[in-house]
Design a protein around this motif. Structure first.
Motif, PDB file in Angstrom:
ATOM      1  N   ASP A 174       4.155   4.949  -4.101  1.00 36.74           N
ATOM      2  CA  ASP A 174       3.656   5.856  -3.052  1.00 36.74           C
ATOM      3  C   ASP A 174       2.162   6.106  -3.169  1.00 36.74           C
ATOM      4  N   VAL A 175       1.472   5.206  -3.906  1.00 32.73           N
ATOM      5  CA  VAL A 175       0.008   5.289  -4.031  1.00 32.73           C
ATOM      6  C   VAL A 175      -0.621   4.303  -3.061  1.00 32.73           C
ATOM      7  N   GLU A 176      -1.463   4.800  -2.181  1.00 34.76           N
ATOM      8  CA  GLU A 176      -2.126   3.949  -1.191  1.00 34.76           C
ATOM      9  C   GLU A 176      -3.637   4.038  -1.356  1.00 34.76           C
ATOM     10  N   VAL A 177      -4.275   2.862  -1.455  1.00 36.21           N
ATOM     11  CA  VAL A 177      -5.735   2.792  -1.630  1.00 36.21           C
ATOM     12  C   VAL A 177      -6.326   2.104  -0.407  1.00 36.21           C
ATOM     13  N   ASP A 178      -7.097   2.838   0.370  1.00 42.49           N
ATOM     14  CA  ASP A 178      -7.779   2.289   1.538  1.00 42.49           C
ATOM     15  C   ASP A 178      -9.186   1.891   1.109  1.00 42.49           C
ATOM     16  N   GLU A 237      -3.891  13.348   0.042  1.00 49.22           N
ATOM     17  CA  GLU A 237      -5.137  12.721  -0.398  1.00 49.22           C
ATOM     18  C   GLU A 237      -5.524  13.199  -1.793  1.00 49.22           C
ATOM     19  N   ALA A 263      -7.164  -2.424  -7.474  1.00 53.56           N
ATOM     20  CA  ALA A 263      -6.316  -2.511  -6.277  1.00 53.56           C
ATOM     21  C   ALA A 263      -6.594  -3.778  -5.487  1.00 53.56           C
ATOM     22  N   THR A 316      -6.009  -2.372   2.708  1.00 54.53           N
ATOM     23  CA  THR A 316      -5.241  -1.221   2.256  1.00 54.53           C
ATOM     24  C   THR A 316      -4.151  -1.729   1.316  1.00 54.53           C
ATOM     25  N   VAL A 317      -4.131  -1.163   0.127  1.00 54.14           N
ATOM     26  CA  VAL A 317      -3.191  -1.610  -0.901  1.00 54.14           C
ATOM     27  C   VAL A 317      -2.240  -0.466  -1.220  1.00 54.14           C
ATOM     28  N   ARG A 318      -0.949  -0.778  -1.253  1.00 52.51           N
ATOM     29  CA  ARG A 318       0.055   0.243  -1.545  1.00 52.51           C
ATOM     30  C   ARG A 318       0.918  -0.196  -2.717  1.00 52.51           C
ATOM     31  N   VAL A 360      -7.828   7.568  -1.132  1.00 52.77           N
ATOM     32  CA  VAL A 360      -6.630   7.365  -1.943  1.00 52.77           C
ATOM     33  C   VAL A 360      -5.637   8.475  -1.627  1.00 52.77           C
ATOM     34  N   THR A 361      -4.385   8.085  -1.354  1.00 52.37           N
ATOM     35  CA  THR A 361      -3.336   9.075  -1.131  1.00 52.37           C
ATOM     36  C   THR A 361      -2.175   8.794  -2.074  1.00 52.37           C
TER      37      THR A 361
END
Length: 218
Positions: A130-134, A146, A161, A125-127, A140-141
């Protein structure tokens, strides 16, 4: 692989169906756009002609993308730049103009369905901001909400990512996401990155490195 073929020309459809079957796929042919929308859940990939008798193929693609991330390869006689760009922006994973060589079509089908492999398995999980990529959940949130990306859009973002903070060349991206940098169309990468930027709404997290490639985060 289950391939849904949307093609109204019986001769073309017959040749493609035979070729797909001979190469280990399970093809199913439909003639109408409405049939694509009704049967897309039964397929692993869609080969979409744009000249369908009931709906324009681009309208089919737009409606499909509202409900499904199914990989789509457009296979059409429309080779003008406007149609190509519209097809990619509406969510096509690849765009081929007829006539197409069978070996190239099969290679592109394989490339479209190949998933990007992250370079650093530990960072799942990369953040960035405030962008998070699982990478495992393919989610992606942004700010906790989402964001829906197409299959190819997620693969482009995931490839960046997985190397967050590092520069990734255009050739690396095209090779990893499309499976072969020499088969990939540079314009496809540009269109997909534009779409990712627009959907994220955070242009500052994706940096263009002029003459080389891109970087996700600092």
């Amino acid at each position: 692989m289950r391939v849904l073929l949307a093609e109204d020309d019986d001769g073309v459809a017959g040749a493609l169906t035979e070729a797909l079957y001979d190469n280990g796929h399970a093809p199913a042919r439909v003639k109408r756009g409405e049939d694509v929308l009704a049967r897309h859940r039964q397929a692993d990939l869609l080969l979409l002609d744009l000249g369908l008798p009931d709906l324009d193929g681009l309208d089919v693609l737009r409606k499909l993308r509202a409900v499904s991330p199914l990989p789509v390869v457009v296979l059409t006689a429309r080779g003008d730049e406007r149609s190509v760009v519209r097809g990619l922006r509406l969510g096509a994973d690849d765009y081929l103009v007829k006539p197409v060589r069978l070996a190239e079509l099969l290679a592109r089908i394989e490339a479209v369905t190949r998933r990007a492999t992250p370079a650093a398995p530990a960072a799942r999980t990369v953040r960035v901001a405030d962008v998070e990529v699982d990478l495992d959940a393919r989610r992606v949130t942004v700010g906790g909400a989402e964001v829906r990306l197409t299959t190819k859009e997620f693969e482009v973002l995931a490839a960046l990512a997985a190397r967050a903070g590092s520069a990734v060349s255009r050739q690396q991206l095209m090779d990893e996401v499309w499976g072969d940098a020499f088969l990939a169309v540079s314009r496809s990468l540009d269109v997909h990155l534009t779409q990712v930027r627009a959907k994220l709404g955070r242009p500052e997290v994706l940096t263009t490195i002029r003459g080389f490639g891109y970087r996700f985060g600092d």
